[in-house]
Design a protein around this motif. Structure first.
Motif, PDB file in Angstrom:
ATOM      1  N   GLU A 130      20.135  12.475   7.622  1.00 60.01           N
ATOM      2  CA  GLU A 130      19.317  13.241   8.574  1.00 60.01           C
ATOM      3  C   GLU A 130      19.811  14.671   8.719  1.00 60.01           C
ATOM      4  O   GLU A 130      19.022  15.622   8.732  1.00 60.01           O
ATOM      5  CB  GLU A 130      19.372  12.588   9.961  1.00 60.01           C
ATOM      6  N   LYS A 150      10.234  -1.890   2.624  1.00 62.59           N
ATOM      7  CA  LYS A 150       8.991  -1.131   2.787  1.00 62.59           C
ATOM      8  C   LYS A 150       7.973  -1.905   3.610  1.00 62.59           C
ATOM      9  O   LYS A 150       7.298  -1.350   4.474  1.00 62.59           O
ATOM     10  CB  LYS A 150       8.409  -0.789   1.419  1.00 62.59           C
ATOM     11  N   ARG A 153       9.399  -1.675   7.236  1.00 61.36           N
ATOM     12  CA  ARG A 153       9.521  -0.301   7.736  1.00 61.36           C
ATOM     13  C   ARG A 153       8.151   0.363   7.882  1.00 61.36           C
ATOM     14  O   ARG A 153       7.912   1.137   8.794  1.00 61.36           O
ATOM     15  CB  ARG A 153      10.378   0.496   6.753  1.00 61.36           C
ATOM     16  N   GLU A 154       7.233   0.021   6.953  1.00 62.83           N
ATOM     17  CA  GLU A 154       5.945   0.715   6.912  1.00 62.83           C
ATOM     18  C   GLU A 154       4.771  -0.247   7.094  1.00 62.83           C
ATOM     19  O   GLU A 154       3.904  -0.028   7.919  1.00 62.83           O
ATOM     20  CB  GLU A 154       5.827   1.489   5.593  1.00 62.83           C
ATOM     21  N   ASP A 330       9.184   6.848  -4.645  1.00 59.19           N
ATOM     22  CA  ASP A 330       8.914   7.360  -3.290  1.00 59.19           C
ATOM     23  C   ASP A 330       9.491   8.761  -3.115  1.00 59.19           C
ATOM     24  O   ASP A 330       8.857   9.642  -2.512  1.00 59.19           O
ATOM     25  CB  ASP A 330       9.551   6.444  -2.240  1.00 59.19           C
ATOM     26  N   GLU A 335       7.467  10.765  -0.326  1.00 61.81           N
ATOM     27  CA  GLU A 335       7.024   9.811   0.692  1.00 61.81           C
ATOM     28  C   GLU A 335       8.241   9.039   1.192  1.00 61.81           C
ATOM     29  O   GLU A 335       8.508   7.921   0.760  1.00 61.81           O
ATOM     30  CB  GLU A 335       5.988   8.842   0.109  1.00 61.81           C
ATOM     31  N   TYR A 336       8.991   9.655   2.031  1.00 63.04           N
ATOM     32  CA  TYR A 336      10.145   8.964   2.612  1.00 63.04           C
ATOM     33  C   TYR A 336      10.367   9.546   4.007  1.00 63.04           C
ATOM     34  O   TYR A 336       9.828  10.590   4.357  1.00 63.04           O
ATOM     35  CB  TYR A 336      11.390   9.158   1.751  1.00 63.04           C
ATOM     36  N   GLY A 337      11.178   8.871   4.771  1.00 56.49           N
ATOM     37  CA  GLY A 337      11.488   9.362   6.118  1.00 56.49           C
ATOM     38  C   GLY A 337      12.848   8.825   6.504  1.00 56.49           C
ATOM     39  O   GLY A 337      13.647   8.491   5.637  1.00 56.49           O
ATOM     40  N   PRO A 338      13.105   8.707   7.821  1.00 59.82           N
ATOM     41  CA  PRO A 338      14.422   8.228   8.244  1.00 59.82           C
ATOM     42  C   PRO A 338      14.718   6.853   7.635  1.00 59.82           C
ATOM     43  O   PRO A 338      13.837   6.000   7.530  1.00 59.82           O
ATOM     44  CB  PRO A 338      14.288   8.138   9.763  1.00 59.82           C
ATOM     45  N   ALA A 341      13.735   3.956   9.699  1.00 61.31           N
ATOM     46  CA  ALA A 341      12.393   4.160  10.255  1.00 61.31           C
ATOM     47  C   ALA A 341      12.380   5.160  11.395  1.00 61.31           C
ATOM     48  O   ALA A 341      11.338   5.728  11.701  1.00 61.31           O
ATOM     49  CB  ALA A 341      11.748   2.846  10.699  1.00 61.31           C
ATOM     50  N   MET A 342      13.516   5.376  12.061  1.00 56.04           N
ATOM     51  CA  MET A 342      13.566   6.388  13.119  1.00 56.04           C
ATOM     52  C   MET A 342      14.968   7.016  13.110  1.00 56.04           C
ATOM     53  O   MET A 342      15.891   6.450  12.522  1.00 56.04           O
ATOM     54  CB  MET A 342      13.244   5.772  14.471  1.00 56.04           C
TER      55      MET A 342
ATOM     56  N   ARG B  40       8.051   5.869  18.524  1.00 54.74           N
ATOM     57  CA  ARG B  40       9.404   5.932  17.953  1.00 54.74           C
ATOM     58  C   ARG B  40       9.347   5.841  16.436  1.00 54.74           C
ATOM     59  O   ARG B  40      10.023   6.578  15.727  1.00 54.74           O
ATOM     60  CB  ARG B  40      10.266   4.780  18.484  1.00 54.74           C
ATOM     61  N   ARG B  41       8.546   4.899  15.946  1.00 54.42           N
ATOM     62  CA  ARG B  41       8.504   4.694  14.496  1.00 54.42           C
ATOM     63  C   ARG B  41       7.764   5.812  13.770  1.00 54.42           C
ATOM     64  O   ARG B  41       8.109   6.154  12.643  1.00 54.42           O
ATOM     65  CB  ARG B  41       7.854   3.345  14.174  1.00 54.42           C
ATOM     66  N   LYS B 150       0.048  -1.344   0.142  1.00 48.67           N
ATOM     67  CA  LYS B 150       1.340  -0.648   0.111  1.00 48.67           C
ATOM     68  C   LYS B 150       2.318  -1.327  -0.845  1.00 48.67           C
ATOM     69  O   LYS B 150       3.022  -0.665  -1.607  1.00 48.67           O
ATOM     70  CB  LYS B 150       1.935  -0.598   1.521  1.00 48.67           C
ATOM     71  N   ASP B 330       1.621   5.891   8.820  1.00 45.19           N
ATOM     72  CA  ASP B 330       1.928   6.611   7.576  1.00 45.19           C
ATOM     73  C   ASP B 330       1.441   8.054   7.652  1.00 45.19           C
ATOM     74  O   ASP B 330       2.127   8.988   7.214  1.00 45.19           O
ATOM     75  CB  ASP B 330       1.240   5.930   6.373  1.00 45.19           C
ATOM     76  N   ARG B 333       3.578  10.106   9.863  1.00 49.93           N
ATOM     77  CA  ARG B 333       4.857  10.411   9.201  1.00 49.93           C
ATOM     78  C   ARG B 333       4.695  11.354   8.007  1.00 49.93           C
ATOM     79  O   ARG B 333       5.678  11.704   7.362  1.00 49.93           O
ATOM     80  CB  ARG B 333       5.458   9.106   8.653  1.00 49.93           C
ATOM     81  N   ASP B 334       3.457  11.710   7.683  1.00 50.12           N
ATOM     82  CA  ASP B 334       3.172  12.465   6.451  1.00 50.12           C
ATOM     83  C   ASP B 334       3.639  11.722   5.212  1.00 50.12           C
ATOM     84  O   ASP B 334       4.080  12.334   4.237  1.00 50.12           O
ATOM     85  CB  ASP B 334       3.806  13.863   6.491  1.00 50.12           C
ATOM     86  N   GLU B 335       3.606  10.392   5.238  1.00 53.14           N
ATOM     87  CA  GLU B 335       3.985   9.611   4.069  1.00 53.14           C
ATOM     88  C   GLU B 335       2.727   9.006   3.445  1.00 53.14           C
ATOM     89  O   GLU B 335       2.394   7.853   3.691  1.00 53.14           O
ATOM     90  CB  GLU B 335       4.968   8.503   4.458  1.00 53.14           C
TER      91      GLU B 335
END
Lengths: 442, 442
Positions: A130, A150, A153-154, A330, A335-338, A341-342, B40-41, B150, B330, B333-335
């Motif tokens: 982060e 995935k 998380r998604e 990804d 296309e990824y994030g924390p 997930a947060m 949060r997510r 997904k 998604d 999150r811009d994913e």
């Protein structure tokens, strides 16, 4: 469409591989075999630019000569032409952790299959990712080729998850399936698993539930939005299971599976998080009862989606490489994030729930001497410990002088079973170690 | 971490809902119930800002008064405060398609559960989304709450997919399960499904395989990187199945499931794409055989990951809302990326493979008059059509004058079965319509 609307092609994503064992070899093969397909799906080519491992000259059955070799793993991080480092060294600490920290610290993307490292250091690594605004991905760390990180998380992100559980260790499931099919003992089934390459010479990590515990702690953090807490996971393995347990479970309409389960406490006991790996009786109308051999499977129960079930290969070069390269794609797609997930600082700190207070039905198996009064002694111990018996079966044991007693309890806390078995431990008539397992509630 | 590293909070994602039936109500409930968790997510709040549906005053059991109401759906697109439009109107064309085009044309994100619209117009909509660089998401269009879009688009993205198949219609699976458990006829099981709310008054869309065909065409495009081609999907439904077929399948160690399958032709027949929905015999050691009731399940076979299996609720307010809101998260999150994993213009145009040329074992059931020579007539027809018989069972039929003949063929093309049944159609001794189904190969 006119040509003018076609965006400029994106530059290749440049990948360095650290550690070329079975999994690393799989990643090389996959990136070579599916090269064009991956470029189409990722929107840009994915190229291996450098490789590092302990022994350059080991025969791995693949041609690595076309890739730059680095004896020093740190050189992968330092290289200007590396965007992503894939850590496949293994081990919670040591070289793997050093490389992971260097990679993220340098602002590069990290992909890892290392469940032990994520379970023990995932929060620190996620925080570092982060700070540097760089991806940390670990799909291959849980359930091998199944895209369960995935999916949770998604895919299930809209849901409050009530519990997550599953078959997280293929070695144990292979052993249990062998015992089921052949009436083999644990030792015989383990030997078969070792002969087939499904178990290591020292099987401790697998059969004592440690590997499953690592994976469970990662799933729990993702499902509940809590801080990873591997120390809060309790694990019982499958060493004490006998052929009789498998048989008796079957007679009760169940199969024995090593289940890792994480669940939010109902609140009466403080609202903590329960995380336990242990053999369980799975009802034959539950999909986990049909997971054969070395497969893995994960169930997530969401408050809107209901029960989701995912099954696939939990280990092996191909499936693990599939998960690693999915992470790479990804990253190529942005296309990824924390990682969890947060942001790490917004994860809850959940207290560990008391596993003994957990309510459920239980299976208890005792081997006792075949003589008058033993059944009364068992019944009294259960009564005194507050265990309510739903059914009891007595059968002839493996030798003339002993009998097997199997009980199924009504719903009650695991602690009461422990208390009853504590009372019976003082008995001269109980032979060997009693076995008890929770019965999975649907 | 110091406070200075905390990024500024992102603004809420503002959502408009078009069509508030069962699914729309589920989305409202989900976004309300899991509001904090979703924020949060997603890294930002998700807020419903406007709603539009045909009848404002219908009692939907939820309080919609807190949301802005628009009688005109176009106003959702025109509104400055709407980032995402969720289309839940239904139907391949008409109001749904108009709204979808308006939304994407305005550069807003579109989330839809509309399998018919995606199957028929998905390519045009995806192209429009690309031109406007805006998301088009449709997780809820296939297999309800299972995050299978997904899982294939991203989770299995490293793999060349050999075939994708599964139980894509919960109504049919509910009917088949009823027939299995109760020995019910198709008509009786359909009536039960209608009474339970699993089937519509006009069940055509479900029981004739049209709904499953829509979903299959979407999965095929994603798995094979090909242009969606709903016209190339052939569909046989479950109307002609009898209680005897279910029973005979069971006796052969199989269960009957309505399977949608897409597969690349081996190349001998031109390398086209096979897309077919039809009842199949599923071996009892395949996980699809254990999918009960109204659940859905999808199998994808990748060249590195092996067999992935996903199961969950394929319909209903909660599961569908779960998939819709996962898409919204998604977007928050811009994913997201191209709707079919790659730009429309880079999707292949795959010719349809000849379904009749497909090689496999088949189940054939005939009801014939109980008289001398009939068996010889059947055997001759099979021989003349080039069908090789692996096993044959003759049993007493439902009345005194008829017998049931069940054959399992060796591997061969479906066309040969059609030819044999064509010869037998001229026979005076065959009663009713013969049934034939492929046997799913593991």
């Amino acid at each position: 469409m006119s040509a003018s609307t076609v965006p400029a092609p994106r530059p290749p994503l440049r990948v360095a591989l650290a550690g070329i064992g079975v999994v690393g070899g799989g990643v090389v093969r996959l990136l070579e075999a599916n090269r064009d397909l991956i470029a189409r799906r990722a929107g840009r080519p994915v190229e291996i630019v450098a490789i590092s491992a302990r022994d350059r000259h080991r025969d791995r059955g693949i041609d690595l000569a076309r890739y730059r070799w680095e004896d020093d793993m740190g050189a992968l991080v330092a290289a200007d032409d590396v965007d992503v480092v894939v850590e496949m060294i293994g081990g919670a600490d040591g070289a793997a952790l050093t490389l992971a920290r260097q990679t993220l610290g340098a602002g590069k993307a990290l992909v890892t299959a290392n469940k032990a490292m994520i379970a023990h250091h995932g929060l620190d690594l996620a925080r570092l990712a982060e700070e540097k605004d760089t991806p940390l991905k670990y799909e291959a760390a849980v359930a091998g080729g199944i895209p369960v990180i995935k999916a949770i998380r998604e895919g299930a992100s809209a849901n409050e998850i009530a519990r997550v559980y599953g078959i997280l260790n293929g070695t144990c499931n292979y052993i249990l399936t062998q015992m089921e099919r052949n009436g083999a003992s644990f030792a015989e089934a383990l030997a078969a698993a070792q002969a087939e390459g499904y178990a290591e010479a020292d099987p401790t990590f697998d059969v004592d539930g440690i590997d499953a515990a690592h994976k469970l702690s990662i799933l729990a953090a993702l499902c509940f939005g809590t801080k990873l807490d591997i120390d809060a996971v309790t694990a019982d393995g499958i060493r004490n299971l006998t052929a009789a347990d498998i048989r008796e479970a079957e007679a009760l309409g169940h199969r024995v599976r090593l289940i890792g389960m994480a669940e939010r406490d109902s609140g009466e006991n403080g609202g903590g998080l329960y995380q336990h790996v242990q053999p369980c009786l799975v009802p034959s109308d539950h999909p986990l009862a049909y997971v054969p051999g070395a497969l893995n499977a994960v169930v997530a129960e969401g408050n809107f989606v209901g029960r989701l079930f995912f099954e696939g290969a939990g280990a092996g070069a191909g499936p693990t490489a599939s998960a690693i390269v999915a992470d790479i794609i990804d990253i190529a797609r942005d296309e990824y994030g924390p990682a969890f997930a947060m942001p790490v600082d917004s994860l809850d700190q959940a207290p560990a729930a008391d596993a003994g207070a957990r309510i459920g039905k239980h299976y208890v198996r005792l081997i006792v001497e075949d003589r008058i009064g033993v059944l009364a002694e068992i019944a009294a111990a259960m009564r005194d410990a507050g265990v309510s018996i739903e059914s009891l079966i007595q059968r002839g044991g493996d030798d003339e002088d002993s009998v097997i007693i199997v009980l199924v309890t009504h719903e009650g806390p695991a602690n009461a079973i422990h208390a009853a078995l504590g009372i019976l431990a003082a008995s001269d008539h109980v032979v060997g170690t009693p076995m008890h397992m929770p019965i999975l509630a649907l």
